[in-house]
Design a protein around this motif. Structure first.
Motif, mmCIF file in Angstrom:
data_model
loop_
_atom_site.group_PDB
_atom_site.id
_atom_site.type_symbol
_atom_site.label_atom_id
_atom_site.label_comp_id
_atom_site.label_asym_id
_atom_site.label_seq_id
_atom_site.Cartn_x
_atom_site.Cartn_y
_atom_site.Cartn_z
ATOM 1 N N MET A 123 28.749 -26.980 -27.464
ATOM 2 C CA MET A 123 28.480 -26.335 -26.080
ATOM 3 C C MET A 123 29.418 -26.635 -25.063
ATOM 4 O O MET A 123 29.770 -27.996 -25.047
ATOM 5 N N THR A 124 29.973 -25.624 -24.230
ATOM 6 C CA THR A 124 31.043 -26.011 -23.218
ATOM 7 C C THR A 124 30.256 -26.249 -21.944
ATOM 8 O O THR A 124 29.546 -25.352 -21.245
ATOM 9 N N ASP A 125 30.283 -27.275 -21.315
ATOM 10 C CA ASP A 125 29.755 -27.496 -19.851
ATOM 11 C C ASP A 125 30.716 -27.466 -18.711
ATOM 12 O O ASP A 125 31.574 -27.965 -18.829
ATOM 13 N N VAL A 126 30.362 -26.232 -17.926
ATOM 14 C CA VAL A 126 31.195 -26.010 -16.759
ATOM 15 C C VAL A 126 30.691 -26.326 -15.594
ATOM 16 O O VAL A 126 29.316 -26.066 -15.327
ATOM 17 N N LEU A 127 31.291 -26.466 -14.396
ATOM 18 C CA LEU A 127 30.717 -26.617 -13.057
ATOM 19 C C LEU A 127 31.607 -25.592 -12.263
ATOM 20 O O LEU A 127 32.776 -25.722 -12.122
ATOM 21 N N LEU A 128 30.835 -24.578 -11.706
ATOM 22 C CA LEU A 128 31.299 -23.592 -10.907
ATOM 23 C C LEU A 128 30.948 -23.990 -9.517
ATOM 24 O O LEU A 128 29.779 -24.093 -9.169
ATOM 25 N N GLY A 129 31.772 -24.304 -8.440
ATOM 26 C CA GLY A 129 31.589 -24.558 -7.350
ATOM 27 C C GLY A 129 31.690 -23.226 -6.513
ATOM 28 O O GLY A 129 32.757 -22.652 -6.366
ATOM 29 N N ILE A 130 30.607 -22.771 -6.087
ATOM 30 C CA ILE A 130 30.457 -21.256 -5.521
ATOM 31 C C ILE A 130 30.355 -21.645 -3.913
ATOM 32 O O ILE A 130 29.393 -22.099 -3.446
ATOM 33 N N ASP A 131 31.104 -20.733 -3.188
ATOM 34 C CA ASP A 131 30.970 -20.653 -1.704
ATOM 35 C C ASP A 131 30.124 -19.539 -1.619
ATOM 36 O O ASP A 131 29.563 -19.004 -2.313
ATOM 37 N N GLN A 132 30.273 -19.038 -0.109
ATOM 38 C CA GLN A 132 29.502 -17.652 0.183
ATOM 39 C C GLN A 132 30.076 -16.493 -0.313
ATOM 40 O O GLN A 132 29.451 -15.387 -0.246
ATOM 41 N N ASN A 133 31.288 -16.544 -0.610
ATOM 42 C CA ASN A 133 32.027 -15.335 -1.093
ATOM 43 C C ASN A 133 31.575 -14.766 -2.353
ATOM 44 O O ASN A 133 31.748 -15.293 -3.301
ATOM 45 N N GLN A 156 42.418 -28.243 -2.660
ATOM 46 C CA GLN A 156 43.281 -29.164 -2.960
ATOM 47 C C GLN A 156 42.609 -30.512 -3.034
ATOM 48 O O GLN A 156 43.102 -31.223 -4.341
ATOM 49 N N SER A 157 41.600 -30.862 -2.674
ATOM 50 C CA SER A 157 40.825 -32.138 -2.737
ATOM 51 C C SER A 157 40.439 -32.322 -3.972
ATOM 52 O O SER A 157 40.339 -33.222 -4.713
ATOM 53 N N VAL A 158 39.592 -31.176 -4.536
ATOM 54 C CA VAL A 158 39.068 -31.277 -5.933
ATOM 55 C C VAL A 158 40.178 -31.501 -7.094
ATOM 56 O O VAL A 158 40.234 -32.107 -7.998
ATOM 57 N N ILE A 159 41.187 -30.603 -6.916
ATOM 58 C CA ILE A 159 42.498 -30.759 -7.783
ATOM 59 C C ILE A 159 43.040 -32.097 -7.890
ATOM 60 O O ILE A 159 43.258 -32.597 -8.878
ATOM 61 N N LEU A 160 43.290 -32.436 -6.689
ATOM 62 C CA LEU A 160 44.116 -33.957 -6.586
ATOM 63 C C LEU A 160 43.192 -35.099 -6.967
ATOM 64 O O LEU A 160 43.478 -35.923 -7.373
ATOM 65 N N ASN A 161 41.767 -34.852 -6.982
ATOM 66 C CA ASN A 161 40.947 -35.908 -7.304
ATOM 67 C C ASN A 161 40.146 -36.028 -8.483
ATOM 68 O O ASN A 161 39.127 -36.977 -8.726
ATOM 69 N N ALA A 162 40.052 -34.773 -9.060
ATOM 70 C CA ALA A 162 39.090 -34.607 -10.346
ATOM 71 C C ALA A 162 39.734 -35.407 -11.550
ATOM 72 O O ALA A 162 40.922 -35.678 -11.412
ATOM 73 N N GLU A 163 38.771 -35.999 -12.257
ATOM 74 C CA GLU A 163 39.004 -36.690 -13.497
ATOM 75 C C GLU A 163 38.824 -35.846 -14.649
ATOM 76 O O GLU A 163 38.791 -36.317 -15.857
ATOM 77 N N ARG A 164 39.056 -34.820 -14.455
ATOM 78 C CA ARG A 164 38.751 -33.587 -15.608
ATOM 79 C C ARG A 164 39.412 -32.436 -15.140
ATOM 80 O O ARG A 164 40.013 -32.181 -14.014
ATOM 81 N N PRO A 165 39.607 -31.451 -16.187
ATOM 82 C CA PRO A 165 40.421 -30.266 -15.855
ATOM 83 C C PRO A 165 39.564 -29.304 -14.921
ATOM 84 O O PRO A 165 38.503 -29.335 -14.582
#
Length: 133
Positions: free
Chosen positions: A1-11, A113-122
């Motif tokens: 199973m591939t677990d993903v997190l989608l950060g969804i905004d209002q758009n 930018q903040s997520v990309i720079l601080n994430a410890e996963r792809p």
């Protein structure tokens, strides 16, 4: 199973692009999609189930056979995404980038930018065609 997190905004368009991208990359029947919407300010007590962009992404993913869980956060969106990704130990974070000028990024910051720079996963960044600042 591939677990993903989608950060969804209002758009809605960006949410659709995120959901469709997940279906392009992964077998829906092997996908566990966590849809996170962060309420920076929520004085009326809205629920993630009421957010149109989240509902649209959920429908696309569920119709394809993916397992979907709705999640909500509050406060700083980037930190909510990072914290939830860590808590769930997801394989991938998917966010929707917005076109912004360098001045706009400096003034308003950038969740992506903040997520990309601080994430410890792809982290996968999606944008929708014709997306404007």
């Amino acid at each position: 199973m591939t677990d993903v997190l989608l950060g969804i905004d209002q758009n809605v368009d960006r949410a659709v692009t995120q959901a469709e991208t997940m279906l392009d990359l992964f077998d829906a029947t092997d996908l566990d999609a966590n849809l996170l919407h962060d309420f920076v300010d929520n004085p009326e007590g809205a629920s993630v189930k009421q957010v149109d962009s989240v509902k649209r992404a959920r429908d696309i993913l569920e119709d394809a056979g993916a397992a979907v869980t709705l999640r909500e956060g509050s406060g700083d969106p980037a930190q909510s995404i990072l914290d939830m990704a860590e808590q769930l130990d997801v394989d991938l974070i998917c966010i929707a980038g917005r076109k912004r000028s360098p001045a706009g990024k400096a003034l308003f910051g950038s969740v992506s930018q903040s997520v990309i720079l601080n994430a410890e996963r792809p982290v996968l960044t999606c944008g929708s065609p014709g997306d404007e600042a």
